[in-house]
Write an enzyme that holds these catalytic residues in place. Structure first.
Site, PDB file in Angstrom:
ATOM      1  N   ASP A  64      14.438 -22.545  -8.792  1.00  0.00           N
ATOM      2  CA  ASP A  64      13.388 -22.026  -9.819  1.00  0.00           C
ATOM      3  C   ASP A  64      12.225 -21.942  -8.948  1.00  0.00           C
ATOM      4  O   ASP A  64      12.100 -21.912  -7.771  1.00  0.00           O
ATOM      5  CB  ASP A  64      13.488 -23.054 -10.977  1.00  0.00           C
ATOM      6  CG  ASP A  64      12.926 -24.504 -10.349  1.00  0.00           C
ATOM      7  OD1 ASP A  64      12.751 -24.659  -9.130  1.00  0.00           O
ATOM      8  OD2 ASP A  64      12.827 -25.488 -11.165  1.00  0.00           O
ATOM      9  N   CYS A 114      15.792 -27.008  -6.850  1.00  0.00           N
ATOM     10  CA  CYS A 114      14.760 -27.056  -7.840  1.00  0.00           C
ATOM     11  C   CYS A 114      13.767 -28.159  -7.346  1.00  0.00           C
ATOM     12  O   CYS A 114      13.935 -28.547  -6.206  1.00  0.00           O
ATOM     13  CB  CYS A 114      15.292 -27.359  -9.174  1.00  0.00           C
ATOM     14  SG  CYS A 114      16.095 -29.204  -9.411  1.00  0.00           S
ATOM     15  N   THR A 161      13.654 -31.576  -7.769  1.00  0.00           N
ATOM     16  CA  THR A 161      14.545 -32.676  -7.359  1.00  0.00           C
ATOM     17  C   THR A 161      15.878 -32.342  -7.169  1.00  0.00           C
ATOM     18  O   THR A 161      16.525 -33.286  -6.218  1.00  0.00           O
ATOM     19  CB  THR A 161      14.512 -33.666  -8.466  1.00  0.00           C
ATOM     20  OG1 THR A 161      15.217 -33.159  -9.504  1.00  0.00           O
ATOM     21  CG2 THR A 161      13.097 -34.258  -8.990  1.00  0.00           C
ATOM     22  N   GLY A 162      16.325 -31.192  -7.577  1.00  0.00           N
ATOM     23  CA  GLY A 162      17.877 -30.975  -7.258  1.00  0.00           C
ATOM     24  C   GLY A 162      18.643 -31.425  -8.628  1.00  0.00           C
ATOM     25  O   GLY A 162      19.830 -31.039  -8.780  1.00  0.00           O
ATOM     26  N   HIS A 216      34.484 -36.036   0.337  1.00  0.00           N
ATOM     27  CA  HIS A 216      34.570 -36.989  -0.746  1.00  0.00           C
ATOM     28  C   HIS A 216      34.873 -36.339  -2.016  1.00  0.00           C
ATOM     29  O   HIS A 216      35.817 -36.503  -2.876  1.00  0.00           O
ATOM     30  CB  HIS A 216      33.846 -38.282  -0.850  1.00  0.00           C
ATOM     31  CG  HIS A 216      34.188 -39.233   0.361  1.00  0.00           C
ATOM     32  ND1 HIS A 216      33.840 -40.505   0.150  1.00  0.00           N
ATOM     33  CD2 HIS A 216      34.387 -39.021   1.694  1.00  0.00           C
ATOM     34  CE1 HIS A 216      34.160 -41.027   1.491  1.00  0.00           C
ATOM     35  NE2 HIS A 216      34.568 -40.253   2.389  1.00  0.00           N
ATOM     36  N   ARG A 258      10.811 -30.646  -3.629  1.00  0.00           N
ATOM     37  CA  ARG A 258       9.635 -31.422  -3.620  1.00  0.00           C
ATOM     38  C   ARG A 258       9.663 -32.587  -2.943  1.00  0.00           C
ATOM     39  O   ARG A 258       8.561 -33.635  -3.034  1.00  0.00           O
ATOM     40  CB  ARG A 258       9.095 -31.680  -4.981  1.00  0.00           C
ATOM     41  CG  ARG A 258       8.584 -30.525  -5.837  1.00  0.00           C
ATOM     42  CD  ARG A 258       8.014 -30.618  -7.401  1.00  0.00           C
ATOM     43  NE  ARG A 258       7.657 -29.362  -7.921  1.00  0.00           N
ATOM     44  CZ  ARG A 258       7.902 -29.072  -9.282  1.00  0.00           C
ATOM     45  NH1 ARG A 258       8.349 -30.066  -9.970  1.00  0.00           N
ATOM     46  NH2 ARG A 258       7.264 -27.950  -9.497  1.00  0.00           N
ATOM     47  N   HIS A 272      41.270 -37.624  -0.951  1.00  0.00           N
ATOM     48  CA  HIS A 272      40.116 -38.013  -2.171  1.00  0.00           C
ATOM     49  C   HIS A 272      40.793 -37.142  -3.385  1.00  0.00           C
ATOM     50  O   HIS A 272      40.090 -37.154  -4.397  1.00  0.00           O
ATOM     51  CB  HIS A 272      38.875 -37.635  -1.836  1.00  0.00           C
ATOM     52  CG  HIS A 272      38.316 -38.570  -0.970  1.00  0.00           C
ATOM     53  ND1 HIS A 272      37.975 -39.981  -0.969  1.00  0.00           N
ATOM     54  CD2 HIS A 272      37.953 -38.311   0.466  1.00  0.00           C
ATOM     55  CE1 HIS A 272      37.306 -40.474   0.183  1.00  0.00           C
ATOM     56  NE2 HIS A 272      37.434 -39.649   0.910  1.00  0.00           N
ATOM     57  N   ARG A 294      41.050 -38.602  -7.182  1.00  0.00           N
ATOM     58  CA  ARG A 294      39.792 -38.880  -7.821  1.00  0.00           C
ATOM     59  C   ARG A 294      39.186 -37.495  -8.509  1.00  0.00           C
ATOM     60  O   ARG A 294      38.725 -37.392  -9.317  1.00  0.00           O
ATOM     61  CB  ARG A 294      38.896 -39.462  -6.944  1.00  0.00           C
ATOM     62  CG  ARG A 294      39.240 -40.990  -6.679  1.00  0.00           C
ATOM     63  CD  ARG A 294      38.698 -41.284  -5.555  1.00  0.00           C
ATOM     64  NE  ARG A 294      39.494 -42.611  -4.957  1.00  0.00           N
ATOM     65  CZ  ARG A 294      39.312 -43.264  -3.675  1.00  0.00           C
ATOM     66  NH1 ARG A 294      38.728 -42.724  -2.789  1.00  0.00           N
ATOM     67  NH2 ARG A 294      39.933 -44.449  -3.644  1.00  0.00           N
TER      68      ARG A 294
HETATM   69  C1  RB5 Z   1      10.403 -28.109 -12.491  1.00  0.00           C
HETATM   70  O1  RB5 Z   1       8.842 -28.520 -12.853  1.00  0.00           O
HETATM   71  C2  RB5 Z   1      11.099 -28.877 -12.484  1.00  0.00           C
HETATM   72  O2  RB5 Z   1      11.327 -29.960 -13.438  1.00  0.00           O
HETATM   73  C3  RB5 Z   1      12.620 -28.610 -11.739  1.00  0.00           C
HETATM   74  O3  RB5 Z   1      12.289 -27.728 -10.396  1.00  0.00           O
HETATM   75  C4  RB5 Z   1      13.305 -29.571 -11.554  1.00  0.00           C
HETATM   76  O4  RB5 Z   1      13.023 -30.624 -10.568  1.00  0.00           O
HETATM   77  C5  RB5 Z   1      14.064 -30.362 -12.443  1.00  0.00           C
HETATM   78  O5  RB5 Z   1      15.176 -30.998 -12.506  1.00  0.00           O
END
Ligand code: RB5
Length: 146
Positions: free
Chosen positions: A8, A65, A67-68, A98, A109, A132, A135
């Site tokens: 994104d 993104c 945070t992923g 795993h 970020r 694994h 599972r």
């Molecule tokens: C976008 O601002 C942010 O929310 C997105 O990149 C992501 O981190 C969501 O999980």
């Protein structure tokens, strides 16, 4: 391998570097967007990458993104997808070994582009350990029964 890539707006600044890196490892890349810095919705790209894997157009996927985490939540709604966030070389290895992850997610970020490149290389080069499988089969069962 064929690798589907999606991000994104939070990942757009490192997208070209990551795609070039994946190609330098000898893989083909299917670019699922985004293609601009404009704010966009990460589920759209998680879905495109996931569909490429389910249809067997791609072998594995990479989703970036902020945070992923959002990417992984969205991708895991698609049957057959095991999308996992990693935050170190070791976790990139473990999601393959795993969890038999077919998509690696990372947060632009919270990590440097060089770190994410290393995690991608590790994820793509690590094989699932068959011990694994029981599972993983239970995860598939949950998916089918709920
Ligand atoms: C976008 O601002 C942010 O929310 C997105 O990149 C992501 O981190 C969501 O999980």
């Amino acid at each position: 391998m064929k690798i589907a890539f999606g991000c994104d707006h939070a990942g757009i600044d490192i997208k070209d570097k990551l795609i070039s890196f994946i190609k330098s490892l000898g893989h083909e890349v299917i670019d699922c967007g985004t293609n601009s810095k404009d704010s966009c919705d990460y589920p759209d790209f998680a879905l495109k990458v996931s569909q490429n894997i389910i249809s067997k157009s791609a072998d594995k996927g990479i989703l970036i993104c902020g945070t992923g985490i959002g990417m992984s939540i969205a991708a895991n709604k698609v049957k057959g997808i095991r999308a996992a966030v990693c935050w170190s070389k070791e976790t990139a290895q473990l999601i393959a070994q795993h969890n038999n992850a077919n998509i690696m997610c990372a947060g632009a970020r919270f990590a440097s582009p060089d770190d994410i490149c290393l995690w991608i290389k590790t994820f793509l080069e690590t094989e699932f350990e068959q011990r694994h499988i029981k599972r993983i089969n239970k995860i598939t069962q949950i998916e089918q029964q709920n």
